[in-house]
Write a protein that holds these residues in place. Structure first.
Motif, PDB file in Angstrom:
ATOM      1  N   CYS A 184      17.567  89.530 -87.538  1.00  0.00           N
ATOM      2  CA  CYS A 184      18.728  88.699 -87.849  1.00  0.00           C
ATOM      3  C   CYS A 184      18.404  87.858 -89.070  1.00  0.00           C
TER       4      CYS A 184
ATOM      5  N   HIS B 146      27.252  86.421 -82.262  1.00  0.00           N
ATOM      6  CA  HIS B 146      27.164  85.221 -83.119  1.00  0.00           C
ATOM      7  C   HIS B 146      28.414  84.346 -82.976  1.00  0.00           C
TER       8      HIS B 146
ATOM      9  N   HIS C 231      25.735  92.693 -81.791  1.00  0.00           N
ATOM     10  CA  HIS C 231      24.939  91.586 -82.340  1.00  0.00           C
ATOM     11  C   HIS C 231      25.832  90.595 -83.094  1.00  0.00           C
ATOM     12  N   GLU C 232      26.699  91.118 -83.965  1.00  0.00           N
ATOM     13  CA  GLU C 232      27.534  90.218 -84.780  1.00  0.00           C
ATOM     14  C   GLU C 232      28.573  89.496 -83.919  1.00  0.00           C
TER      15      GLU C 232
ATOM     16  N   GLU D  44      20.531  91.656 -89.475  1.00  0.00           N
ATOM     17  CA  GLU D  44      21.954  91.423 -89.201  1.00  0.00           C
ATOM     18  C   GLU D  44      22.278  89.943 -89.204  1.00  0.00           C
TER      19      GLU D  44
ATOM     20  N   GLN E 163      27.022  82.177 -89.527  1.00  0.00           N
ATOM     21  CA  GLN E 163      25.727  82.224 -90.217  1.00  0.00           C
ATOM     22  C   GLN E 163      25.787  81.594 -91.600  1.00  0.00           C
TER      23      GLN E 163
END
Ligand code: CO
Length: 159
Positions: free
Chosen positions: A88, A134, A130-131, A159, A51
């Motif tokens: 997010c 990624h 969720h992380e 997130e 990210q």
């Protein structure tokens, strides 16, 4: 510490698979420190290295005053199912309903390369899932049954 730019979902880098971290050095520590500052300044609950444009398998999550720094994380156990609203930092202005495991256990390394485990239920289990997604180029919007526009900016964690 320095703020880094958060990539948005339109950036194809977010769709790439991140590489395992091999060097637990000062450069990794600076990345983690910068990610923490960046996440806090955006009122986020979690942030993954891609990210901020770094394709390394590193995520951070700050939940109820506990900071998790998870390097090369893997889900080793999961149980149950829950459906929760997610947001997010890379998908501003939206949230969506996603089905996730109710419990997950993670095996990872810390910033010094030592093996650690972490486990969580409810929102923390969602944050782990969720992380980690990624790191494989997956966004929650891929899994959401519905995605909504957030009308007014509120204090919900992203997130
Ligand atoms: Co996210």
């Amino acid at each position: 510490m320095a703020l880094r730019n958060i990539r948005s979902y339109t950036d194809s880098l977010l769709r790439k698979k991140s590489k395992r971290v091999k060097a637990f050095d000062g450069r990794l520590h600076i990345l983690l420190d910068d990610m923490l500052q960046t996440m806090r300044s955006a009122n986020g609950l979690g942030l993954a290295a891609p990210q901020v444009g770094v394709l390394k398998r590193a995520v951070i999550i700050e939940y109820e005053d506990t900071l998790f720094e998870l390097i090369n994380p893997e889900i080793v156990e999961s149980k149950g199912v829950q459906s929760r609203t997610e947001a997010c930092l890379s998908v501003p202005g939206k949230n969506g309903l996603v089905e996730r495991p109710a419990y997950v256990k993670i095996k990872a390394q810390n910033r010094n390369g030592e093996e650690i485990t972490a486990e969580g239920e409810e929102l923390l289990a969602v944050a782990f899932s969720h992380e980690l997604d990624h790191l494989d180029g997956i966004l929650y919007t891929d899994k959401a049954t519905e995605v909504f526009d957030i009308e007014a900016k509120d204090d919900e964690s992203a997130e």
